[in-house]
Scaffold this motif. Structure first.
Motif, short mmCIF file in Angstrom:
data_model
loop_
_atom_site.label_atom_id
_atom_site.label_comp_id
_atom_site.label_asym_id
_atom_site.label_seq_id
_atom_site.Cartn_x
_atom_site.Cartn_y
_atom_site.Cartn_z
N LEU A 101 -37.85 -14.64 -5.66
CA LEU A 101 -39.01 -15.11 -6.42
C LEU A 101 -38.96 -16.62 -6.65
O LEU A 101 -39.98 -17.31 -6.54
N PHE A 102 -37.79 -17.14 -6.96
CA PHE A 102 -37.68 -18.58 -7.18
C PHE A 102 -38.03 -19.32 -5.89
O PHE A 102 -38.71 -20.35 -5.91
N GLY A 103 -37.55 -18.80 -4.78
CA GLY A 103 -37.86 -19.43 -3.50
C GLY A 103 -39.34 -19.43 -3.20
O GLY A 103 -39.92 -20.45 -2.80
N GLN A 104 -39.98 -18.28 -3.39
CA GLN A 104 -41.40 -18.17 -3.09
C GLN A 104 -42.26 -19.01 -4.03
O GLN A 104 -43.22 -19.67 -3.59
N THR A 193 -33.66 -3.03 -11.06
CA THR A 193 -32.31 -2.79 -10.59
C THR A 193 -31.83 -3.89 -9.65
O THR A 193 -30.71 -3.85 -9.16
N ALA A 194 -32.69 -4.90 -9.40
CA ALA A 194 -32.32 -5.98 -8.48
C ALA A 194 -31.28 -6.90 -9.10
O ALA A 194 -30.54 -7.57 -8.38
N ALA A 195 -31.24 -6.96 -10.42
CA ALA A 195 -30.26 -7.81 -11.11
C ALA A 195 -30.04 -7.27 -12.52
O ALA A 195 -30.91 -6.62 -13.09
N TRP A 196 -28.83 -7.59 -13.07
CA TRP A 196 -28.49 -7.14 -14.43
C TRP A 196 -28.73 -5.64 -14.59
O TRP A 196 -29.45 -5.19 -15.48
N ALA A 197 -28.13 -4.87 -13.68
CA ALA A 197 -28.36 -3.43 -13.68
C ALA A 197 -27.63 -2.72 -14.80
O ALA A 197 -27.88 -1.55 -15.05
N SER A 198 -26.75 -3.40 -15.51
CA SER A 198 -26.00 -2.77 -16.59
C SER A 198 -26.96 -2.33 -17.69
O SER A 198 -27.89 -3.05 -18.05
N THR A 219 -37.50 -4.05 -7.66
CA THR A 219 -37.89 -5.45 -7.55
C THR A 219 -38.34 -5.99 -8.89
O THR A 219 -38.86 -5.24 -9.74
N ASN A 220 -38.16 -7.29 -9.09
CA ASN A 220 -38.65 -7.93 -10.30
C ASN A 220 -40.18 -7.94 -10.33
O ASN A 220 -40.78 -7.82 -11.41
N GLU A 221 -40.79 -8.09 -9.16
CA GLU A 221 -42.26 -8.11 -9.11
C GLU A 221 -42.85 -6.84 -9.70
O GLU A 221 -43.86 -6.88 -10.41
N LEU A 237 -36.19 -13.43 -15.86
CA LEU A 237 -36.04 -14.87 -16.03
C LEU A 237 -37.41 -15.49 -16.27
O LEU A 237 -38.38 -15.11 -15.60
N HIS A 238 -37.48 -16.44 -17.18
CA HIS A 238 -38.80 -16.87 -17.64
C HIS A 238 -39.61 -17.54 -16.55
O HIS A 238 -40.85 -17.50 -16.57
N TYR A 239 -38.96 -18.16 -15.53
CA TYR A 239 -39.75 -18.78 -14.47
C TYR A 239 -40.53 -17.73 -13.68
O TYR A 239 -41.57 -18.02 -13.10
N GLN A 240 -40.01 -16.48 -13.67
CA GLN A 240 -40.65 -15.43 -12.88
C GLN A 240 -42.00 -15.01 -13.46
O GLN A 240 -42.82 -14.42 -12.75
#
Length: 296
Positions: A101-104, A193-198, A219-221, A237-240
């Motif tokens: 997402l940051f890249g896009q 589940t893409a990140a911080w899956a705990s 996905t975050n999307e 993440l707030h930029y998302q």
């Protein structure tokens, strides 16, 4: 044979750990490679390699000499490139990596503007949500979010990122606004589940809450979309969610309980010896990301 060429041969033998491979890669005969290394050993008065029938390994003196040779050869290459003008003019293909997402959302617009500015450069992007070894994968520039481990890479800090809880106004109108992390147990949670899956989410002052997401997406999307539609709360993440925040489709809650923000860095492996294509992109990306209010 001049000393500069002998040093190049020595460095290649050290990297390949093979006299025969060095000879093939440098289009030389094996005896010529052996003579070049022997001449250096005679010159400095120390053995550079321990050779057996199966392996070639550097001695302690060879390892020290190897580091010095690489630095000297890099300085020579830089001087030659500067004299020829190529060091000052971006050319070639620039390979850039960032998270998806940051890249896009933030890196790709910089890349296209960079290509518009420097018509002599092409670009490749690798936007993935996984660790990337930029040296092994031949990456020129990486944009990383989070605290960096010690490495020999050059890092330029360009901003920070917050991890935030958010939901839509219509969700809060229907279910209310959580006042503390402990209140999350009474709300519908969508988690990626893409990140911080705990299942344990951490907040400021080492507060920890075990969440049981009703909806999990890969996905975050997807979880952001569910929050925009008013289905539940999510943590990203707030930029998302920058566009959704500016449009009033999402609102951040529990901001007073957020953990300290994470840094954003631009990384590249070549330091002051970086070619013009890398230096020009790092300069442009640094200025652009630092100007972005969502990242500071």
């Amino acid at each position: 044979m001049d000393r500069w060429q002998a040093m190049r041969i020595f460095v290649k033998v050290a990297e390949t750990e093979s006299f025969a491979d060095t000879a093939r890669q440098m289009f030389m005969s094996a005896p010529a490679v052996t003579r070049a290394v022997a001449s250096l050993e005679d010159l400095i008065g120390a053995r550079l390699f321990v050779r057996t029938t199966r392996s070639v390994k550097m001695t302690e003196a060879g390892a020290r000499y190897f580091d010095d040779c690489r630095r000297i050869l890099a300085d020579i290459a830089e001087a030659e490139a500067a004299a020829g003008g190529s060091y000052a003019t971006p050319t070639g293909t620039l390979y850039i990596t960032a998270s998806v997402l940051f890249g896009q959302m933030y890196v790709l617009p910089i890349v296209t503007r960079y290509l518009d500015t420097y018509s002599t450069v092409k670009a490749k992007t690798l936007f993935v949500d996984r660790p990337v070894n930029i040296v092994d994968e031949g990456i020129d520039v990486a944009i990383r979010i989070g605290h960096l481990p010690d490495s020999g890479l050059t890092a330029v800090k360009v901003g920070t990122v917050r991890r935030v809880m958010c939901g839509s106004p219509k969700y809060f109108e229907r279910y209310g606004v959580p006042k503390s992390p402990a209140d999350l147990k009474d709300h519908r949670i969508a988690a990626s589940t893409a990140a911080w899956a705990s299942p344990e989410w951490r907040f400021a002052d080492d507060q920890r809450v075990t969440v049981e997401p009703v909806l999990q997406c890969n996905t975050n999307e997807a979880v952001i979309h569910s929050a925009r539609e008013g289905w539940g709360l999510t943590r990203v993440l707030h930029y998302q969610i920058g566009p959704a925040l500016m449009a009033g489709e999402l609102q951040i809650v529990l901001s007073e309980y957020e953990e300290p923000p994470m840094p954003i860095h631009i990384l590249h492996p070549e330091g002051r010896h970086a070619p013009a294509k890398v230096r020009a992109f790092v300069d442009m990306a640094s200025a652009s990301l630092r100007e972005n209010r969502l990242l500071n």
